[in-house]
Each structure stands twice: as C-alpha cells, then as structure tokens.
Enzyme design. Structure first.
Site, PDB file in Angstrom:
ATOM      1  N   HIS A  20       6.860   1.173  13.019  1.00 35.77           N
ATOM      2  CA  HIS A  20       7.418   2.462  12.627  1.00 35.77           C
ATOM      3  C   HIS A  20       6.351   3.522  12.880  1.00 35.77           C
ATOM      4  O   HIS A  20       5.170   3.277  12.653  1.00 35.77           O
ATOM      5  CB  HIS A  20       7.738   2.371  11.128  1.00 35.77           C
ATOM      6  CG  HIS A  20       8.652   3.433  10.649  1.00 35.77           C
ATOM      7  ND1 HIS A  20       8.215   4.697  10.371  1.00 35.77           N
ATOM      8  CD2 HIS A  20       9.978   3.406  10.375  1.00 35.77           C
ATOM      9  CE1 HIS A  20       9.237   5.419   9.936  1.00 35.77           C
ATOM     10  NE2 HIS A  20      10.319   4.659   9.940  1.00 35.77           N
ATOM     11  N   LEU A  22       0.836  -1.197   0.000  1.00 35.71           N
ATOM     12  CA  LEU A  22       0.000   0.000   0.000  1.00 35.71           C
ATOM     13  C   LEU A  22       0.871   1.248   0.000  1.00 35.71           C
ATOM     14  O   LEU A  22       1.744   1.398   0.845  1.00 35.71           O
ATOM     15  CB  LEU A  22      -0.927   0.002   1.221  1.00 35.71           C
ATOM     16  CG  LEU A  22      -2.006   1.085   1.196  1.00 35.71           C
ATOM     17  CD1 LEU A  22      -3.266   0.569   1.882  1.00 35.71           C
ATOM     18  CD2 LEU A  22      -1.549   2.387   1.828  1.00 35.71           C
TER      19      LEU A  22
END
Lengths: 346, 343, 343, 346
Positions: free
Chosen positions: D236, D127
């Site tokens: 992250h 994505l």
C-alpha cells in the site's frame, strides 16, 4: 599453490581427478567428451558474460616440477546461474497447517515440495582437493580454504556477472554400507535405477527423468521412516568441514534438500557472504625484502580481468592501500607494481 | 418365526439406543446418543410419510422385529451421503510415471482425497442384537429390505448406492489409521471417529492435506489394509456382493475399509401386484421372494419362500405374513424375486 | 451407391495420407506422415488377422469405400488409448468447501489431470473426403462399423469405450488452450498438438503441473469452453449420442473438448446368422440394419435398410451387398438392428 | 516521548486508537473485550515467558498534560511466536519447472502455495502513530522511527525470549477505490464474505475458515489477471515508509504474501537485523550539564527487566562505556546512576 582458470591443456589432469573422485562427485563424471565440453564452456564463460556461465578453476602446485597432471592439486567452480538449461530441482521443506478447532488440534507437518525455486541463483560447486595435497603435512598450506574462498574473491571482483543469491549443495548422509537411507525410502521407490546412475545423470545435466518419474505431489516427511528423516538436511561426515566453512561465510540451510540423498543446500545473498563483504582492494608494491610469514592469513586475487584471474595465499596483509609482494609472489599472481589486488583476511 | 423389516418410529427409540450402545466397533452413523437418535427417528418417520420426489438430506431408518414385535436390528439409508456436509473418502488412483529418457513406464498407486460419494446414497448404520441366534437372517433382511425400499421409490435415492464396511483391524488396531490418519490427526482413532460421527465433518477438510498419498510410501501394514474389510464383517461383504454390490475405487478415509457400490437402476425391479390371502401357512417353495408393502407412510418388508403368483398375477401370501405386512386381499404388494446376482 | 466399411490394408496408404492431409483441424491420431501411416496400416492388418483375446496396444483402422472401391473415409480404434504411453485428460471434479465457522458450503469446480482413460478403448482418427456429398453417411457408417467391430470381438476391447471430439474454437483459436495450456507450454496450440500426435506423450507429465486447476480462476472464455464441442463437430456429437454415448467427466487436456463414453457391454449385441442371397435388390424396408462379415482376417460392414431375417433365421441380403461383404449363401453374418438409443 | 509496555489503564486510549485505525488495521479490532484480553495477555507476557507471548507497547507523550487517552500517541507490538494458537497462513511464491526436451521447452512458472512456514517466528506488528503526532511539525521527534525501532531494542535486550527469525506483514496494494485487485481475483472467488470481514476474522485469530474455504492446491500466478499479479509482494502506498525502514534494518521479501491482499511479508534472522546487531550497552552517568541536541540520533532503552522496559530518544551517544543523561532523561527512562542502557545510533 595457485588458483587459476582451467585451461584446455588441463583435460588429462581433470580426467584423472574425475577418476579419483568416483561417481559420488556428481559434477565431474569420468567422461572425456563431457569434461572437454566443460573446459570449453568455462573458457568461453571467462571471455564473455554468458547467462549460464561456468567459472571453473584449478589449484596448481607451482612449486612441483613435472607434468601438468602431476601438478594439479584440485579444482573448484562457480555456476553463474543454475537451472537455465535444464530444470534445477530440490525438495523444499515447508510447513502445512493441520488444524481443527473441533478437535482442539493445531499443529504443522513438515512437507516436502518438489520445486525449482533456485532457478537463476549462482552455485559454488565442484570443490575437490587431491589426496597428496591433503592431511596434516599440508595443514599450513590451507589448500582447502584456498579452493573454497578463492571463489568469493572472484565473485567480489566480477560481481556484476552474478545474480542476487548463491547456493552450495552438500553431499547427504550415508550409512556405514555406503547407502543413503533417504534414497532407499524415497527415490528408490520411484526410480528404476540405482542411486549412482540417478546421481550421474543429474551430473550430466540430463534431468528430465526427474520431472517424469519422481513424485510431483507433496510428501509429508512423517511418512518416511526415521532413518530417512534423520538424513533430511544432514551432511555426509566427510562434508562437515566444507559445510562449516560455508556456514562461517554466512551460508545457511533454508530448508532445501537434494532429491536423492536429502543433503542440505546452503545459501545466502551474495552481498551478505562474509568473504565478499570483507574483501578489500590494495595496490601492489614490489619489495624483495619482505619476509614470508609461517601461516598464510591473507588471500590475494587479481581483479583486472576474469581470464587473468589468479588467487594465492600471502603471508601478510596490506598496509594502508598498499600490499607488498616479493617478486616471486608477484610473478605467481602475474601482477606488476601498481596493479590492484583484492585481499581477504581469513 | 417371521422377521419383519419396517420403517422405524419414535417408539423404537429405546431399542435403537440399546442397539447403538451394543455396536462394536462403534458405528459412525449410529451414535449412542439418545437425543440424536430421537431426532433421527422423528425426521425419518416424517420422511416416510412425505411424498418427496428427489433425494433429500434425511436419513430413512428401518428396524427388524420378531413375531412378538421385539426389535432385533436396524439399518438406515442416507439418500445423500454428504447431506449438507461432505462425505470424504480416499479414491484409489493410478498415476503413470513414464520417462522417454530412461525408457520406462511405472504405475504408481495413490490415494486421493475425494468428495465424490457425497452425492451418492449411503446404506449404513446396520446393527443387530449381538446375542440373537438369527443375526445372519436379520442382516440379510435388512440388506434386502433397504434395496426393496430403493426399488420402490427410486426417485428418492441417488443413481449410485454404496455401503462402507469397517476396515481391517488387527489386535484391536487399524493399521491403515496407524499408517495414515494418525500422521494428520495426532489423535486416537476412536476420538476422531467419534468426532466424525457427531455432526459436521468439515474439520476433515481442514486437517487432511489436499494432496494425494503415494501408496509406495506407506508402511506395509497400512498398504495391505487398503480396501480390506474388518475380519468380523467379511460375511457382510459377501452378503452385499450377493446383492450385486461390487468394490468401488473408494475406501474409508479413516480406516481404509472398502466401499461397495451398485447402480440404483441396475437393481432388480419389483413387480407390483395385489395380495391374495390364504389361510394355510405356505409350503416352503423354491424361490425366495421379498414382499413389501407401503401403507400409511410406513414401509414393511419380509422374506418369504412360500409366496407365489397366481394366474391373475396376484401374490399368494399366507394370512400370518399378510397381517405382518398389514395387507388384505387386493392390497398392492411389491414383489421382488430374489436371486444371487451374477455380476 | 452402397458404402462399405472394411479393415484397411497397406494398399490404402495413399488414400489414408490424402485424408490425413485434408483433415482440418488436424487430427491427433491421424498424422499426415507417410511412414507412420504405413506402419499403422501394417500393424492394423496383422492385428485383424491375429486371434488376440485381450486388448492390445495396436490400432485397428477401417476405411470406407464406394461402389468403385474408392476410399472416402477412415476411422480407427485404439483398444488401449494409452498404449505404452499415457492418455492424459482433465477430469471435471467438484470440491466442497464447507466452513462451520462461516456456516457456508460451496462447491468449487476443478479440473484434475487424469490418466484414467489410458486403459479405455479410444475411437478416433475419423476423417472423410471433405468434398464428398455423402460425408454424413460415411461418418455414420464409420461410427456404426466400429461399434459393430467391438460387438463382434468384445474381448479385444476395454470395458469402457470413448471418443474425444475436437474442442470449441472461435475465430480459429481455442479459448481453452489460450486460457489453460498456453500458460504451461508457452507454445502455439498447433505445435503442441503436433508433438502430442507424434509418439510419446510423456512430455505432458513433465510440463503440466500435477495440481488441479480451479475453474473459478479461469477466464470466462476458457471456462465456457470446458466440454464444449467444436462447432463443426456438433453433428458428430449428436451422432455419437444416438449410438448411446454420453458425455463423460473427462475433457481433452489441450482444447477442452468433450470425451463421450459408453460401456462396451451395454452396446446392442449382434445376432450371428447365415446369409441367404437373393438376386433382386431389396426394397427399402422399415428398420435399418448393420451387416458385417469377418473373413480371412478382414472385417466388412455396411448399412442396409432392406435386409430381413427369414423363418430359418437367415439374413436375406441382395447379391450386390453380399458381394461387397464377401459372403455367399450360408456364410455367417453379424446382424445388428439399428435403433436410436434412448439412454 | 516515551515507549513503555501497555497497562490495564490504557484500555480506553487503546480503544480510541482502534476506532481511529478502522477495520484495515487487522490486529486492533474495535472490540473492548478483545482489547482487554490483549492487554492482559501482554501484561502476562512481560511477567512470564509464555511461548506465544505478546509484547505490546505504547508511545506516551509525557510532555502532554491531561488524560491518559490524550497522551497516548501510538502503539507497536511484537508477537514472540506466531501460529502457535491458530494457523498462520501465507501464500509462498515458488518456482515450478515446466520443462520438456521434446518441445525444447524449459521455463519455470511462479506458483502460489498455501503454507504455514512461519509458524514459530516472531512478528513485529501493530505499529500505529496517531495523527496529532505525525507530519512535518513532528519530523524532528522521529516518532515513527521510535515506535518501529524500540522493538529491536527490546528484542536485543531479551533475546532469549525470541526465536531465530522475525517477520513483518505489510499491507498490500489497493486501487483508488480502496479495492484490492488481488482479493477480487482470488479470495473473493472462494470466500462468501467481504474483504473487511475476512481481514477482521483473521485479526481476531479466527482463521479456521481459511483452511476450509480458501484453495489449498497450488495456483499458478499466470492464471490471475495482470491487475492481481501486480499486487503480489507490493505494498500500500501509505506503507512504503514503514517498508523502507524495515528494509534498512535488513528485513527482506522472501516470497511470502498475504492470502487476501497479496502484500509482502518481510523477514530476517533476528541476529542479522541491523538495529539488533548494532545495539550496544552503556552505563548511566547523571549529568545535568549536558545539552540536548537538536535532532534525536540515539535510541536508548532499559535492559533490566521486561516489565520495566522504557525506550526514548537521546540527543547524544555514549562516551566509552558511559552514557550521560540529564536527570529528566533518567527519570523518563526510570534509570539511576550506574544502571545499564542499550543504545542504538539511528
């Protein structure tokens, strides 16, 4: 028929159940001291919020006259968090890659890992329905469903007492001679004892022999004979209905099996369990004009305090936020007008 | 007829290829592949001529020839079995499972995948002409000559020597492979064997699980084959045992065959003495000796029952043998008294 | 003063207990526990008197006394280190990680939990009076006397002998324990050490994972301590090396200390010769000898620089030493010439 | 904005995306041949039902004039079954019992196992939303949600093409210097290459070095430094919104992490994914009088054939079994009166 927490005076009845269930029923060994301790532990668990709490319930036939032992129809239990006192072992079936571009080979092999991954999960266990309350004559009383699902109502009512996940261990497949091919191919090669004794010791919580004697390195299932592989994750034929009911509640086999008979563990996030997701609350309205329906379709349980937990079938569901009870039903559940009940359509 | 073992040269390529093609079962370390064999002979010759003082990753190949110079057999030494690669074996180990609770103690045999032998010296790739009447003698000479080479330049070999004998087969199948390797490779034995013989063996590390195998979980046939030699090689087993080799903890990863080992420094030490030629062929004496010469980057060895040492400590050798060894009066010879080892 | 090593008896109990209490760091095999020590002394005496012909699961204990019979030190031999139990160690191994794809080959050091030493003979439980000026001599005698006992009745010991030296410590802490054992035991080193010294060690099998440890994942201090001896025991390390012991692949499971090993059959073989007494104390001669006697189920040994062999092959020994050894003219003696080992 | 399958002519636009995403975006390396193969594979996957099918979609800004490369706003993909061609590795965090009655010791230790347990699962991946279509100015277009959830509509529509479970791999935690403490403590000790190269090779499907070089024995996490342990299962910071969206769809972290950066894999049974469970069908009714709502609340996708798959936002939901579309909306989705659409309120 009524589900209630076990009481100290149930000891003789419970011992009769232990004798009936026999050695196959790991968690209920025929040992009076052990059972008395178990009842004590269960009573204390209701009162406090011990980490390793045991919630132990009995099914009482309150229509039946006579001694308590003659009225006790079965039992069921929840361990709040397994593996805190003694290691809780499983084999987990994992996939190991066996791959080589050189050989043009790429596959995975199922491998059994000795693990304690479920440490800290809740367990529903010890479900037993005695013979006189089983069979076609009792189909309409749905005693088995009552024993099984009452636990979800308890967990829904006292959710904070339980962790994120719940599991149930299912009895594994045995052959016509009552032998477990999985045991014969694996456990027996490492343990100098019979299946029954291994099972019994495990039931008593004395599991240190497992870590000491059972293979602790992973085992590729392809090394087991077909008869043993056919047992992996498969249940005893008598256990199929229980498994089906847990599956309907959303518990799934996620690759964990029993060390000794290879039977599956089914599991779920507690908040995902259908019977927990779909319970709702309603307020008691006494009404001695309501009729009893032929087939019990709604499970009702008290939600005021763990010690006062009661569960039973109702023939009708709530209307709006209210549930109408006959005085007899209210007495069975020990609730009064305006009290809150948790309900599950099932 | 006097058989002579000598370092191979590129001239032996055709003979070597014929031996490789003839070998059955196929030898992991002697692939019937002309180019690979040519490369091996070239690097071997170079290595014989070099003055290496430590084990190198270069195979040293010997051949045996008859009086007419016809090549009848070959064998190789890999100073480092693993070379740049890994030499995998299964190592037999025993786990002790003891329980205070049950008051029992059990010994559980396992097979652990091992790299230990990578750093040892492998004696391998022995092949002889299948139809030759002196096959037994050829093999005996190849065994003795390789050990003589190690004794002559021990610093070029590892402290541990080993030989891997083909594993047990029955009806042309290896029960160990059927019960173990097949699970991991899902290939035929021959195919994996071939892949293992051609270049890198790192695929084994990728395919085999790092965990040990529990012997009690193997089928009976596979378990019985652990460390058992191929029926056609029981003579070789005895031959190596007579040279002082003993079964090691290790077995072949693929067919379960035994690895025999010996300490380099426990081998009989050769005496170095000058040759003294005499015209007459020697009488057949009592003790057998292995005589070897190292000249001009070549190695030659033969077995002799007639050689003796004279009072000056020279080795008396008949002219015919001296010629085969390429030695003259006073040329230094390596002399090894042969004895059955009592180990 | 002549130090005498002899088989211990129950009379040595108080002295032994005092030595055990005095030992620092505490010795796994010498627990300061009166009952356990009494039991050990009784079974040891019985064992010395028995005529066993194979290694038994009974510890043999020696003590060293001075001229006045005062006990100054002790040491023990366990013919089977594991006994009915398991003797766990970490075995240093090297895995080879090789990738054709990346064209690299790396050696990865690991520590594998091992039972191998269970079947070897352990020399252990050496303790001396801390304040004694002759400590070094006492230890030297105890090392030599144990090896003499093995040489005297080799059949009662395993083919492999080993000794485990205390592992490196810094500031009173074992960095190996801090970096390894603590993860698994979540207990203090001393507590686990104590548990391991009292009876069954099967708990180790339950607590330690069966998988090897990757050394690259250990902290530097723990890795540096692998096979490194406790600073106070570097002299013992040298002493054993002089006796021909070499570092093995194994290190202690808890503190990472080195295990030194030697082959029973590579020990110097003792000469058996009759004693010849002479009145005068011997001159201080050149070579040191160990003299030992086995009488009435007892074993005695001392080091002597004055002993020599006469032309009849008898061992000349002064009356004082002869008395300590309990020998008379013509009583058989075991004589071992002491030499620095060049291994 | 429109989601549609990738086309051969998208190659240059895709390469621009690959350059933009940089080496951190494992599955889209800047390699024209690799990308061309990927597009081919995706086109074939739509047509057939290859076991290892790759469904690769792009987000096209159909309001934007100009070159195709200037209109491509992002991409997303589904791998139907991972690990069939090359091994699919994870570390699984399991619990090992460390227990001794003798020491009064009972605990479990978290342990990393190299495994390929997800072999055969579907994966949602790749994505990416390009910068010009992000940020506050585009909040109302909900482009990220469209990219993420359109995949669920595809899976719901062509359910038989997918297995039982689906997973998504999340980028792990990196420190302020762009280094992964997990990699520094583990991968780097065993691999003679940089993180980026390891990640890149993995993205290219060249994973044999993992089985050859990475530790294959289990590793107790307590042996890793705190900084590395803090990365286990953590994402992250830029990945947090994506993780939150997947969590809302019912995907959970079940203990599987990336070998290199320790980032979590989240997963679910496909039939349990909220966006799949709650999609419904409706029939298209053309009606150019309907108004466009300010905020897109309904996702619509075509369900007729995989090759004709289109997904876009609608400003309204169905009425009964019908969904009213403007002719413009119908054209975007390439549907006509009476066609069936799958809808998801989100």
């Amino acid at each position: 028929m009524l589900i209630r927490p076990v009481e100290t005076a149930d000891i003789d009845a419970l011992r009769e159940i232990a004798v009936e269930t026999g050695p196959g029923f790991t968690s209920l060994p025929d040992n009076r001291d052990f059972l008395a301790d178990k009842i004590d532990h269960a009573r204390q668990s209701l009162a406090g919020e011990a980490e390793d709490a045991l919630y132990f319930f009995v099914l009482e036939d309150d229509q039946q006259p006579g001694e308590r032992a003659e009225r006790l129809a079965g039992c069921c239990a929840i361990e709040a968090r397994v593996g805190l006192d003694a290691p809780f072992y499983h084999y987990r079936i994992g996939q190991l890659a066996h791959s080589s571009s050189r050989l043009g080979l790429h596959r995975t092999l199922d491998t059994l890992f000795l693990c304690s991954d479920h440490t800290g999960s809740a367990e529903v266990c010890s479900l037993y329905l005695r013979e006189p309350w089983r069979g076609a004559a009792h189909r309409n009383s749905r005693n088995g469903t009552l024993l099984s699902r009452a636990r979800w109502l308890f967990m829904a009512a006292f959710r904070s007492r339980f962790p994120e996940r719940v599991l149930a261990e299912m009895r594994g497949r045995f052959d016509d001679d009552g032998k477990s091919p999985f045991w014969e191919a694996l456990g027996q090669k490492f343990l100098p004892i019979e299946f029954q004794r291994a099972d019994h010791l495990t039931g008593m919580g004395e599991k240190s022999f497992i870590g000491e004697m059972m293979p602790r390195h992973p085992i590729c299932t392809s090394f087991l004979p077909q008869s043993a592989r056919d047992c992996i994750g498969q249940v005893h034929h008598q256990t199929r209905p229980a498994l089906a009911m847990l599956n309907r509640d959303g518990l799934r086999f996620e690759g964990y099996i029993d060390l000794f008979d290879g039977g599956p563990t089914v599991e779920a996030y507690i908040d995902d369990v259908h019977s927990i997701r779909h319970t709702r609350s309603a307020r008691v309205r006494l009404d001695d004009s309501v009729e009893r329906a032929a087939r019990p379709a709604w499970l009702a349980a008290t939600a005021s305090s763990p010690t006062a937990f009661r569960a039973a079938w109702l023939g009708r569901g709530p209307e709006g936020d209210d549930i109408r009870l006959t005085p007899e039903e209210a007495q069975r559940l020990q609730v009064a007008e305006g009290d809150s009940l948790r309900l599950l359509e099932t | 007829m006097t058989l002579l073992a000598r370092s191979a040269t590129l001239d032996d390529l055709d003979a070597l290829l014929a031996l490789a093609q003839d070998a059955s079962p196929a030898l992991t370390n002697l692939p019937p592949d002309r180019e690979r064999l040519a490369a091996r002979l070239e690097s071997s010759s170079r290595a014989f001529q070099s003055e290496a003082t430590a084990p190198e990753d270069v195979a040293l190949t010997l051949v045996v020839e008859d009086d007419d110079g016809e090549v009848l057999g070959t064998a190789t030494l890999k100073p480092l079995a693993g070379g740049r690669e890994v030499y995998y074996t299964y190592r037999r180990e025993t786990l002790i499972h003891a329980s205070q609770q049950l008051d029992v103690r059990r010994e559980v045999d396992i097979l652990s995948i091992s790299h230990e032998m990578s750093h040892a010296t492998l004696l391998c790739a022995l092949a002889t002409r299948r139809d030759h009447p002196a096959r037994g003698e050829i093999k005996r000479l190849l065994r003795a000559a390789r050990l003589a080479l190690v004794a002559a330049v021990p610093e070029r070999f590892a402290p541990l020597l080993f030989v891997a004998l083909p594993g047990y087969q029955s009806g042309g199948r290896s029960p160990f492979w059927e019960g173990v390797g097949r699970h991991f490779f899902s290939r035929e034995f021959e195919e994996v064997h071939r892949a293992a013989s051609l270049g890198s063996k790192s695929f084994i590390g990728e395919v085999m699980p790092p965990f040990p195998l529990y012997q009690p979980l193997l089928d009976d046939a596979a378990r019985d084959a652990i460390g058992r030699v191929h029926p056609l090689h029981s003579e070789a087993l005895e031959g190596w045992q007579r040279e002082g080799f003993t079964p090691s903890r290790h077995v072949d990863l693929l067919d379960g065959g035994p690895l025999l080992e010996a300490g380099r420094d426990h081998l009989p030490r050769p005496r170095r003495c000058p040759a003294r030629l005499r015209d007459q062929p020697a009488e057949r004496g009592e003790g057998e000796m292995l005589l070897a010469s190292q000249r001009d980057g070549g190695f030659r060895a033969l077995l002799s029952t007639g050689a003796t040492l004279d009072e000056q400590g020279r080795c008396v050798v008949d002219a015919g043998r001296a010629q085969r060894l390429g030695v003259d009066n006073d040329t230094p010879l390596l002399v090894l008294e042969r004895r059955e080892c009592a180990c």
